[in-house]
Design an enzyme around this catalytic site. Structure first.
Site, PDB file in Angstrom:
ATOM      1  N   LYS A  45      -4.334  -6.881   3.286  1.00 15.42           N
ATOM      2  CA  LYS A  45      -4.264  -5.595   2.509  1.00 15.42           C
ATOM      3  C   LYS A  45      -5.770  -5.148   2.050  1.00 15.42           C
ATOM      4  CE  LYS A  45      -2.814  -2.563  -0.707  1.00 15.42           C
ATOM      5  NZ  LYS A  45      -3.558  -2.493  -1.529  1.00 15.42           N
ATOM      6  N   SER A  79       0.798  -1.079   0.074  1.00 10.55           N
ATOM      7  CA  SER A  79       0.047  -0.108   0.050  1.00 10.55           C
ATOM      8  C   SER A  79       0.905   1.290  -0.094  1.00 10.55           C
ATOM      9  CB  SER A  79      -0.855   0.144   1.348  1.00 10.55           C
ATOM     10  OG  SER A  79      -1.623   1.134   1.145  1.00 10.55           O
TER      11      SER A  79
HETATM   12  P1  NBP Z   1      -1.584  -1.949 -14.076  1.00 10.20           P
HETATM   13  O1  NBP Z   1      -2.353  -2.621 -13.089  1.00 10.20           O
HETATM   14  O2  NBP Z   1      -1.909  -0.960 -14.668  1.00 10.20           O
HETATM   15  O3  NBP Z   1      -0.632  -3.052 -14.836  1.00 10.20           O
HETATM   16  C1  NBP Z   1       0.112  -2.819 -15.995  1.00 10.20           C
HETATM   17  C2  NBP Z   1       1.116  -3.914 -15.958  1.00 10.20           C
HETATM   18  O4  NBP Z   1       0.613  -4.992 -16.214  1.00 10.20           O
HETATM   19  C3  NBP Z   1       1.937  -3.616 -17.246  1.00 10.20           C
HETATM   20  O5  NBP Z   1       3.444  -3.872 -16.904  1.00 10.20           O
HETATM   21  C4  NBP Z   1       1.549  -4.632 -18.268  1.00 10.20           C
HETATM   22  O6  NBP Z   1       2.598  -4.994 -19.129  1.00 10.20           O
HETATM   23  C5  NBP Z   1       1.327  -5.996 -17.226  1.00 10.20           C
HETATM   24  N1  NBP Z   1       0.513  -6.719 -17.900  1.00 10.20           N
HETATM   25  C6  NBP Z   1      -0.866  -6.879 -18.370  1.00 10.20           C
HETATM   26 BR1  NBP Z   1      -1.927  -5.400 -18.048  1.00 10.20          BR
HETATM   27  N2  NBP Z   1      -0.996  -8.132 -18.728  1.00 10.20           N
HETATM   28  C7  NBP Z   1      -0.098  -8.782 -18.988  1.00 10.20           C
HETATM   29  C8  NBP Z   1      -0.085 -10.157 -19.246  1.00 10.20           C
HETATM   30  N3  NBP Z   1      -0.960 -10.993 -19.664  1.00 10.20           N
HETATM   31  N4  NBP Z   1       1.149 -10.710 -19.110  1.00 10.20           N
HETATM   32  C9  NBP Z   1       2.278  -9.702 -18.417  1.00 10.20           C
HETATM   33  N5  NBP Z   1       1.999  -8.547 -18.240  1.00 10.20           N
HETATM   34  C10 NBP Z   1       0.788  -8.104 -18.312  1.00 10.20           C
HETATM   35  O7  NBP Z   1      -0.166  -1.284 -13.028  1.00 10.20           O
HETATM   36  P2  NBP Z   1       0.076  -0.566 -11.682  1.00 10.20           P
HETATM   37  O8  NBP Z   1      -1.010   0.555 -11.561  1.00 10.20           O
HETATM   38  O9  NBP Z   1       1.361  -0.299 -11.763  1.00 10.20           O
HETATM   39  O10 NBP Z   1      -0.438  -1.810 -10.595  1.00 10.20           O
HETATM   40  C11 NBP Z   1       0.388  -2.930 -10.499  1.00 10.20           C
HETATM   41  C12 NBP Z   1      -0.410  -3.730  -9.479  1.00 10.20           C
HETATM   42  O11 NBP Z   1       0.028  -3.167  -8.229  1.00 10.20           O
HETATM   43  C13 NBP Z   1      -1.474  -4.069  -9.684  1.00 10.20           C
HETATM   44  O12 NBP Z   1      -2.103  -5.456  -9.285  1.00 10.20           O
HETATM   45  C14 NBP Z   1      -2.189  -3.186  -8.694  1.00 10.20           C
HETATM   46  O13 NBP Z   1      -3.541  -3.706  -8.281  1.00 10.20           O
HETATM   47  C15 NBP Z   1      -1.308  -2.994  -7.634  1.00 10.20           C
HETATM   48  N6  NBP Z   1      -1.432  -1.880  -6.901  1.00 10.20           N
HETATM   49  C16 NBP Z   1      -1.649  -0.507  -7.306  1.00 10.20           C
HETATM   50  C17 NBP Z   1      -1.607   0.499  -6.517  1.00 10.20           C
HETATM   51  C18 NBP Z   1      -1.644   1.826  -7.381  1.00 10.20           C
HETATM   52  O14 NBP Z   1      -1.824   2.920  -6.452  1.00 10.20           O
HETATM   53  N7  NBP Z   1      -1.540   2.092  -8.393  1.00 10.20           N
HETATM   54  C19 NBP Z   1      -1.452   0.389  -5.234  1.00 10.20           C
HETATM   55  C20 NBP Z   1      -1.310  -0.640  -4.766  1.00 10.20           C
HETATM   56  C21 NBP Z   1      -1.227  -1.808  -5.551  1.00 10.20           C
HETATM   57  P3  NBP Z   1       2.591  -4.145 -20.619  1.00 10.20           P
HETATM   58  O15 NBP Z   1       3.350  -2.648 -20.273  1.00 10.20           O
HETATM   59  O16 NBP Z   1       3.238  -4.890 -21.197  1.00 10.20           O
HETATM   60  O17 NBP Z   1       1.096  -3.745 -21.033  1.00 10.20           O
END
Ligand code: NBP
Length: 475
Positions: free
Chosen positions: A182, A128
């Protein structure tokens, strides 16, 4: 040399965590499905530390020292399964796969079992703190096998937020426990935000205060026992003026709240566990109501009645709102921690709630002064029946009870919705009631369904012959 940690999934969260590791002196292997993100990271932030650029999973795995540690930061759901399977095929027994995404804990339980059958350590870690936390120190909630924490813990603890010299990271328990806590963390975040919203709405509608003045109140509250990240940023959002219209930004934002699902998961789990997590449920439903645009437009003319009168003592009512906010917040946390205890018992996780409060003091969205009190309460009595019964919280709520009631009754008379304030107060009253109307519920259930009941004065199970002579029989 080889990398101590690999990060795959280099969108905002993954990139920032990779940079955080590098800034702490680790060599970090980088991988992303599309190479463009890897290159963008290296181009913009390659100077943060030692990175190893890789394109294929085989290269990525080969770049890591053993036992290998790989952190997956991809979109939660199917993408996570795809990445895990690809990695698992390339890895060897003893290696560690960490899923740092927002996975549903039941998925984590399933994945952990599948990986452990292949001799791999799988760690579902709740992370988080959003983008900023990922870069500068998040709160990390790793589950998975305790052995894996020995090799992984020091790395995670060094990049986590630190509060009073303690890292905001600790081993939570086996398999899905990290993602479970979480999830509840996010649920509590929903409740916290809803309570803040209700406090703001009351100042606006019951006291007719301008937004800038409300911002000042939140700023002031942030110097009290309410001190927290969410209160702090509330003051900032309320202070923001829209450049285009000159209005407070909050007045040009559409009042329909979105959700990504972790609040809903928390409530579903609460229902399954039979824990009344009402604060979080009200918050999830309040967002749903806000987004029911067509219904809201159609209902706009409905009457509010006219019993309401605005409070005459403004300063007192502001203080009442503050007290109601604090008391309702205690209820939301009490319920969330009850749900964690129930989940822990259901799955045999042995989650230590005091340690959990400790790692939520920094890095995460619900970080707050208040968590020190929760930590103390559980350290003093690990089996505390409810947070509301810890001496400190008990007193805080009892001292403010009149204010809390004044806020809920005033809001009700004025027709201002306060679902979280009101239901938290009802929960408190329900919890402390000597008798509940559940006795009547049992009578009714026995009447129409012969569901039987227990008596207060003797052991056994009883049924009244409702359609016969209405005598009582023992089952
Ligand atoms: P996203 O949730 O937007 O995911 C984007 C990433 O996933 C990119 O690297 C993309 O690769 C990859 N990806 C996807 Br979409 N499909 C894929 C597949 N089939 N195979 C391999 N890679 C794949 O990114 P984020 O916002 O950085 O969040 C990452 C994780 O952290 C999530 O689970 C999210 O719930 C969690 N989280 C986010 C936050 C926040 O504040 N954003 C906070 C806490 C936790 P590509 O570049 O090739 O499309």
């Amino acid at each position: 040399g080889k990398a101590q940690i690999g990060v795959t999934g280099l969108a905002v969260m993954g990139s920032n965590i990779a940079r955080n590791f590098a800034r702490h002196g680790y060599t970090v292997a980088l991988h992303n499905r599309s190479v463009a993100k890897t290159d963008a990271l290296l181009e913009n932030h390659g100077s943060d530390g030692e990175f190893i650029r890789t394109e294929t999973v085989a290269e990525f795995v080969a770049a890591l020292e053993r036992p290998r540690r790989v952190l997956i930061m991809v979109k939660a759901g199917d993408a996570t399964d795809a990445v895990i399977n690809e990695l698992a095929d390339a890895m060897e027994p003893g290696d560690i796969i960490i899923d740092g995404g927002n996975a549903l804990y039941t998925d984590t339980i399933r994945r952990e079992a599948a990986m452990s059958a292949r001799g791999l350590n799988f760690v579902g870690a709740g992370i988080s703190g959003g983008e900023e936390g990922a870069l500068n120190g998040p709160s990390i909630m790793p589950g998975g096998p305790a052995e894996s924490y020995e090799s992984l813990g020091p790395l995670l603890e060094s990049i986590a937020a630190q509060v009073d010299g303690e890292p905001c990271c600790t081993h939570i328990g086996p398999d899905g426990s990290g993602h479970f806590v979480k999830m509840v963390h996010n649920g509590i975040e929903y409740a916290d935000m809803q309570l803040i919203g209700e406090a703001y709405d009351l100042m606006r509608k019951a006291l007719d205060m301008p937004v800038s003045e409300i911002a000042d109140v939140f700023r002031e509250w942030n110097g009290t026992e309410l001190e927290s990240y969410l209160i702090e940023i509330t003051a900032e959002v309320l202070s923001q003026v829209d450049a285009e219209t000159g209005k407070p930004l909050v007045d040009v934002i559409v009042d329909a709240a979105g959700q990504k699902g972790t609040g809903r998961w928390t409530v579903k789990s609460a229902l399954d566990l039979g824990i009344p997590t009402t604060g979080i449920a009200e918050a999830v439903f309040a967002r749903a109501l806000s987004s029911a645009t067509d219904q809201r437009v159609a209902a706009r003319g409905l009457s509010s009645g006219n019993l309401g009168a605005s409070p005459t003592d403004k300063a007192q009512f502001i203080n009442d709102i503050k007290t109601a906010l604090y008391a309702s917040k205690v209820v939301a946390y009490a319920q969330g921690f009850d749900q964690i205890a129930a989940g822990s018992a259901e799955y045999g996780w042995n989650v230590d709630r005091g340690s959990l409060a400790t790692i939520w003091r920094g890095g995460c969205i619900i970080r707050a002064q208040f968590l020190n009190r929760i930590r103390e309460a559980y350290h003093e009595d690990p089996d505390l029946p409810s947070l509301l019964l810890a001496p400190y919280f008990r007193e805080a709520v009892e001292v403010g009870i009149d204010s809390w009631r004044r806020v809920v009754s005033t809001a009700t008379l004025l027709g201002i919705p306060v679902p979280a304030f009101a239901s938290s107060l009802s929960y408190y009253d329900g919890l402390r009631a000597e008798r509940l109307p559940a006795a009547l519920t049992q009578g009714l259930r026995d009447f129409f369904g012969a569901h039987t009941y227990q008596r207060v004065d003797k052991e056994g199970t009883f049924h009244t012959l409702w359609s016969g002579d209405r005598s009582e029989v023992t089952e």
